[in-house]
Structures are given as structure tokens and as C-alpha cells.
Scaffold this active site. Structure first.
Site, PDB file in Angstrom:
ATOM      1  N   VAL A 166       0.839  -1.199   0.000  1.00  0.00           N
ATOM      2  CA  VAL A 166       0.000   0.000   0.000  1.00  0.00           C
ATOM      3  C   VAL A 166       0.876   1.252   0.000  1.00  0.00           C
ATOM      4  O   VAL A 166       0.667   2.182  -0.791  1.00  0.00           O
ATOM      5  CB  VAL A 166      -0.946   0.001   1.212  1.00  0.00           C
ATOM      6  CG1 VAL A 166      -1.686   1.327   1.319  1.00  0.00           C
ATOM      7  CG2 VAL A 166      -1.946  -1.146   1.113  1.00  0.00           C
ATOM      8  N   ASP A 167       1.862   1.304   0.882  1.00  0.00           N
ATOM      9  CA  ASP A 167       2.768   2.445   0.923  1.00  0.00           C
ATOM     10  C   ASP A 167       3.501   2.619  -0.400  1.00  0.00           C
ATOM     11  O   ASP A 167       3.647   3.736  -0.918  1.00  0.00           O
ATOM     12  CB  ASP A 167       3.797   2.266   2.040  1.00  0.00           C
ATOM     13  CG  ASP A 167       3.231   2.560   3.418  1.00  0.00           C
ATOM     14  OD1 ASP A 167       2.239   3.288   3.512  1.00  0.00           O
ATOM     15  OD2 ASP A 167       3.793   2.045   4.403  1.00  0.00           O
ATOM     16  N   LEU A 168       3.974   1.509  -0.949  1.00  0.00           N
ATOM     17  CA  LEU A 168       4.761   1.588  -2.178  1.00  0.00           C
ATOM     18  C   LEU A 168       3.918   2.052  -3.354  1.00  0.00           C
ATOM     19  O   LEU A 168       4.356   2.879  -4.164  1.00  0.00           O
ATOM     20  CB  LEU A 168       5.391   0.227  -2.467  1.00  0.00           C
ATOM     21  CG  LEU A 168       6.376  -0.272  -1.404  1.00  0.00           C
ATOM     22  CD1 LEU A 168       6.796  -1.704  -1.683  1.00  0.00           C
ATOM     23  CD2 LEU A 168       7.589   0.639  -1.323  1.00  0.00           C
TER      24      LEU A 168
END
Length: 402
Positions: free
Chosen positions: A177-179
Site C-alpha cells: 500500500v505504501d509503495l
């Protein structure tokens, strides 16, 4: 050769992974990135170990921090104090891009929100990365990758099917998700930068982790929107393509990824089950999806007869996609990964020590990514950057630094 973003200056007020991932991409492409960190503590990921990387001067940072902070200058500023706020404001006046991941409204208290800073730099591209975006009922909440994997529906389709051993919703093994939010942020920033170059008008780029992950459910979310039926966990199987999953073979496991009817026919020939390709239950992908259970039951004992290397050689020769499940040591020992130079070594300070890093995967024929500086120590460039501000207190963007 100058990078694609040579002359672009970025003020990085972000920390952890999504924001720093985006700003590292910009830095790899030649942008100057100034990373502002809390004095004494710095980016949260500096302490997210073990493992840690020991520097020659005695400083150490977690390996996690090195993932997303190369090619940056670190400046330690306390933005809760007027002096720190003034320094950030000065820096913002000289930058093309600002990236931050504070809670919604968090920087307004310091006069560092978009509305405040666009008055000193109307062309500023200001990107906010938050869990839930700048609007909506969840906007005030803090968002973390794991939470968003659950809330987005990603975990509902990841894991073994209900009723099978080990059945439960499982998160992806990396902070996807962050990436993905970092990648979307980069795309949005570059689009807004193009607009600013044409018009002189900056804008606010609003990136929500939840939005990004919902968009990346792709065929799974579209399947639901078309049918009204929420997709279920299928383990390593594919909801729309069969056979497209992991099979046990004589000496381990192998991924078989049959993407069309021609590949299925060739697979059946290699597997000595050519008659299966003419069975009406399996002649088309739609039929194979409908009759998934009987087909997979028939294939399992066939796949188990040969070792992975034999299957791979025979299926690749027939043009049928397949592959191993590598561990990370096998990944970085792989001849293809080495040929693509996906591991780079960067000097870690003034001595002989080096730090291995994963390369940027972008391959540009004229302006490729560059590796100019290892991730910096906390505050390593504070004095130099503050001296630049002191020398040019009223400096704004000009043709000289574009």
C-alpha cells in the site's frame, strides 16, 4: 549526463515509506531532494531494526531506512519552533515540489500547509500523502499499510480459501500500500509539474493510501462491480484464468501461468495429456474457469511426476509460461537479475565501506537514474543548507536553478 529531473528541487517533509519512496524516485531521476527531519530522532525508519547498518563514524541506522532515502540531503529542523518554520518556508520558496505525509491539517498549525505556502511560491507542486485523503469521514484518521490492506479489501482476497488448512485473510509480505501510494504520488507530482511549467500555476496533489489500494484491486474490484458478488480467497489460484497457480512437483513447487487456449493446448502436449485439450470442459479459458475443480484435480498428479527443472525446460521450449518460487538469496544470485544490475553498491561515507542497495528499475536510454549519494546521516547537511538560505534569504525560483 544530467538526469531527467536535473534542476528540479524537492522539499521532502515526509517520513517512513510512501512519501520517501516517491521522493527517492524523483532523486534517482536527478532532482535535488532536501529531506527535513526531526532533530534527535529523524525519520521513524532509522530505528526500525534490526538489522542495522553501522557507519564508520559510529552512527547506525536501520536497514529499512536505506530503502527509500538515497540521493537526498538531510536537514534537521524543529518545525514546532518559529525558526524551523521560517527555514522550511524559505526552502519552500525555492522549490518546485514539496511532499509531506502529516495528518490532515497538521501543517496548518505551523503555517506550512498548501494554502500558506502557495502565497510564497505560486508554482509550488504540493503533494500530501495520507491514509485516507484530505476529505471524507475518515480524513482525520492515521493510516498505516497493514490497516489499509485490510480496509481496502486486499486481505479479503489474499490467503487460502475458507475451509482449507491455514485459511485466513493474509497481508501481502511487503508494504504494498505504501509503495503503490508512493508510485501514484510520483505520477501525480510529475503531471502537476508539467502543468506548472506550462502555466506557472502549482497545485495540491492529494494522495490517499486507501484510494490507491482500492484502485489496484483491478480485475478483482471490476469483477465485483459487474457481478455484485464479492470475490473470495483462492490461495495461489487466479479468479479469471485457469490453470494459473502453484503446483507441487517432484522436488518442490512450480508456478504454471497458462494465459490462453493455445498455451493450454501446448501444455497438455508437453504433459502427455493431449486429450484434455479437446475435452469440451477445458477447450476455452471460460470453460476451464467454470470447471476449475475437476481440471486442477486432474493436473495435480501429472505435475507431481517431474522435477521443476524438467518442467521448466520443457514448458519454456513450448512457449508455456512457468517459473520457480525464489527466496531472496536466489533472486540476487539469478543471472538475469545480475545482468539487469538490480543490485548497486554505494559508498557509505568517506571511507572504504559500501552499502548494497536495490537499483531503480527504470531504464531510460538517455536520462537513466543515477546513484550519487547513499542515504544520509540525520542532519548531515543541516549547516550547508541553512548557510545557503542565509546567503540568499529572498531567493526564489529563477531560470538559473530551473
Amino acid at each position: 549526463m544530467p538526469g531527467a529531473l536535473d534542476g528540479v528541487r524537492v522539499l521532502d517533509l515526509s517520513r517512513v515509506l510512501a512519501g520517501p519512496w516517491s521522493t527517492q524516485i524523483l532523486a534517482d531521476l536527478g532532482a535535488e531532494v532536501i529531506k527535513v527531519e526531526r532533530p534527535g530522532a529523524g525519520d521513524d525508519t532509522r530505528s526500525w531494526g534490526p538489522p542495522f547498518v553501522e557507519r564508520e563514524d559510529g552512527h547506525r541506522d536501520a536497514a529499512y531506512y536505506f530503502v527509500a532515502n538515497r540521493n537526498k540531503r538531510s536537514v534537521a529542523l524543529d518545525i514546532s519552533q518559529p525558526e524551523g518554520q521560517a527555514a522550511v518556508r524559505q526552502l519552500a520558496s525555492t522549490c518546485h515540489i514539496l511532499v509531506e505525509n502529516f495528518k490532515v491539517g497538521g501543517l496548518a498549525a505551523y503555517g506550512l500547509d498548501y494554502d500558506s505556502l502557495k502565497s510564497v511560491n505560486p508554482a509550488l507542486v504540493y503533494c500530501s500523502v495520507t491514509g485516507f485523503g484530505q476529505s471524507g469521514p475518515y480524513a482525520p484518521r492515521a493510516g498505516y499499510d497493514f490497516l489499509i490492506q485490510g480496509m481496502s479489501g486486499l486481505m479479503s482476497i489474499t490467503g487460502q480459501p475458507d475451509g482449507s488448512p491455514g485459511a485466513e485473510a493474509i497481508k501481502v509480505g511487503v508494504a504494498t500500500v505504501d509503495l503503490s501510494a508512493g508510485l501514484y504520488a510520483t505520477i501525480g507530482i510529475l503531471a502537476a509539474l508539467r502543468h506548472a511549467e506550462r502555466t506557472g500555476e502549482g497545485q495540491h496533489v492529494d494522495i490517499s493510501l486507501l484510494d490507491c489500494q482500492v484502485s489496484l484491486l483491478a480485475n478483482q474490484s471490476q469483477n465485483y462491480l459487474v457481478t455484485g458478488q464479492p470475490p473470495q480467497r483462492l490461495g495461489n489460484a487466479h479468479p479469471n484464468v485457469v490453470p494459473y497457480q502453484v503446483f507441487a512437483v517432484a522436488d518442490g513447487h512450480l508456478i504454471l501461468a497458462v494465459g490462453n487456449d493455445g498455451q493450454f493446448r501446448r501444455f497438455c502436449q508437453v504433459a502427455d495429456i493431449a486429450a484434455l485439450a479437446d475435452d469440451p470442459r477445458y477447450t476455452s479459458n471460460a470453460a476451464r474457469v467454470e470447471n476449475r475443480d475437476t481440471l486442477i484435480a486432474a493436473l495435480k498428479p501429472v505435475m507431481a511426476k517431474r522435477p521443476a527443472a524438467q518442467w521448466t525446460a520443457q514448458l519454456e521450449a513450448a512457449g508455456v509460461p512457468c517459473g520457480p518460487i525464489n527466496t531472496l538469496d536466489q533472486v540476487f544470485d539469478d543471472a538475469h537479475i545480475q545482468a539487469r544490475k538490480m543490485r548497486v553498491e554505494m559508498p557509505l561515507g568517506d571511507g572504504d565501506s559500501h552499502i548494497p542497495l536495490v537499483a531503480n528499475p527504470l531504464r531510460l536510454s538517455r536520462t537513466p537514474p543515477s546513484y550519487r549519494q547513499a542515504p544520509p546521516r540525520l542532519g548531515e547537511h543541516t549547516l550547508a543548507v541553512l548557510a545557503e538560505i542565509e546567503r540568499h534569504p529572498d531567493h526564489t525560483l529563477s531560470k538559473d536553478n530551473e
